[in-house]
Design an enzyme around this catalytic site. Structure first.
Site, short mmCIF file in Angstrom:
data_model
loop_
_atom_site.label_atom_id
_atom_site.label_comp_id
_atom_site.label_asym_id
_atom_site.label_seq_id
_atom_site.Cartn_x
_atom_site.Cartn_y
_atom_site.Cartn_z
N GLY A 89 51.51 56.35 39.44
CA GLY A 89 51.03 57.07 40.61
C GLY A 89 49.59 57.45 40.37
N SER A 121 51.84 52.13 34.42
CA SER A 121 50.61 52.47 35.12
C SER A 121 50.06 53.80 34.61
CB SER A 121 50.84 52.46 36.63
OG SER A 121 49.63 52.56 37.33
N ALA A 122 50.07 54.85 35.42
CA ALA A 122 49.58 56.16 34.96
C ALA A 122 50.33 56.63 33.72
CB ALA A 122 49.71 57.19 36.07
N HIS A 158 46.97 47.24 35.65
CA HIS A 158 46.70 46.46 36.87
C HIS A 158 45.39 45.68 36.73
CE1 HIS A 158 49.73 49.06 38.90
NE2 HIS A 158 49.07 50.07 38.37
N GLU A 193 49.19 42.74 35.56
CA GLU A 193 50.50 43.06 36.12
C GLU A 193 51.55 42.06 35.62
OE1 GLU A 193 50.28 43.67 40.35
OE2 GLU A 193 49.49 45.68 39.99
#
Length: 235
Positions: A89, A121-122, A158, A193
């Protein structure tokens, strides 16, 4: 330490957390585990909604999660966690709330003492020394850029090689080069990714079909693939 650090949660056209679910199952083991899940990176939807999405996929492979926001004492929840999972997020909000709840050091201690850690991700960004290679807008003051610091290098999740057609701004590579100009002694891993790092028993490996782009000041960026030697990232 046992870390599974994913670039992203979902591949285009696939269900949420579908591509990494079997790696998550192997990483956590055959015995059912209920992990403490940190949903703080969610901004435009509720923490409960986030937990429902993650629980659905974890349950599919025999494991479960419980949102940290449901515990009266978040620090104690981390100290007693079987495993820790941190979702993606907005990294800035995630770090702010982790600082607010004073979770950085307890997470590091719990992982160093045997709890597996999964982030995407985060959630991968915050396993690094700082959040400064995130792609996210700084929507909130994070109260400091320092993160959990479980690996000594930075991840750029990403990672993209070039800008979309018609876009004339800086490429991701240019942005990382700027970071390295200010932070010359750090490696940055451009994690594409569909790929992830697994860290276990002092060893690191890349999982996935795409290669990883490695950046270091004074060196030309280069590509490494699954099966290559990444040990230099964990000196």
């Amino acid at each position: 330490m046992k870390l599974l650090l994913l670039s992203n949660s979902t591949m285009p056209g696939e269900p949420y957390l579908d591509y990494p679910k079997n790696e998550i199952k192997k990483f956590l083991g055959e015995k059912s585990v209920t992990a403490v899940f940190i949903p703080y990176a969610a901004v435009t939807f509720s923490f409960d909604t986030y937990c429902e999405k993650v629980e659905e996929r974890f349950a599919e492979v025999g494991h479960h999660i419980k949102g940290i926001h449901t515990f009266k004492n978040p620090v104690k929840a981390i100290e007693e966690a079987e495993a820790i999972v941190v979702g993606g997020g907005n990294t800035w909000q995630l770090v702010r709330m982790m600082h607010d709840q004073k979770l950085m050091n307890p997470i590091r201690e719990r992982v160093y003492n045997g709890a597996p850690y999964i982030g995407w991700s985060a959630g991968s960004n915050v396993a690094c020394p700082t959040l400064r290679t995130t792609n996210d807008m700084p929507i909130i003051d994070p109260l400091g850029f320092d993160c959990i610091n479980m690996v000594p290098f930075q991840i750029n999740p990403h990672y993209l090689d070039a800008n979309p057609e018609g876009h004339g701004g800086e490429t991701r590579e240019q942005r990382i080069t700027e970071f390295l100009e200010i932070n010359p002694n750090c490696y940055v891993a451009g994690l594409r990714e569909g790929t992830m790092f697994k860290v276990e028993d002092g060893k690191i490996e890349l999982i996935g079909e795409r290669s990883c782009r490695i950046f270091r000041k004074g060196q030309e960026p280069y590509e490494l693939k699954a099966g290559d030697d990444f040990s230099f990232l964990l000196p």
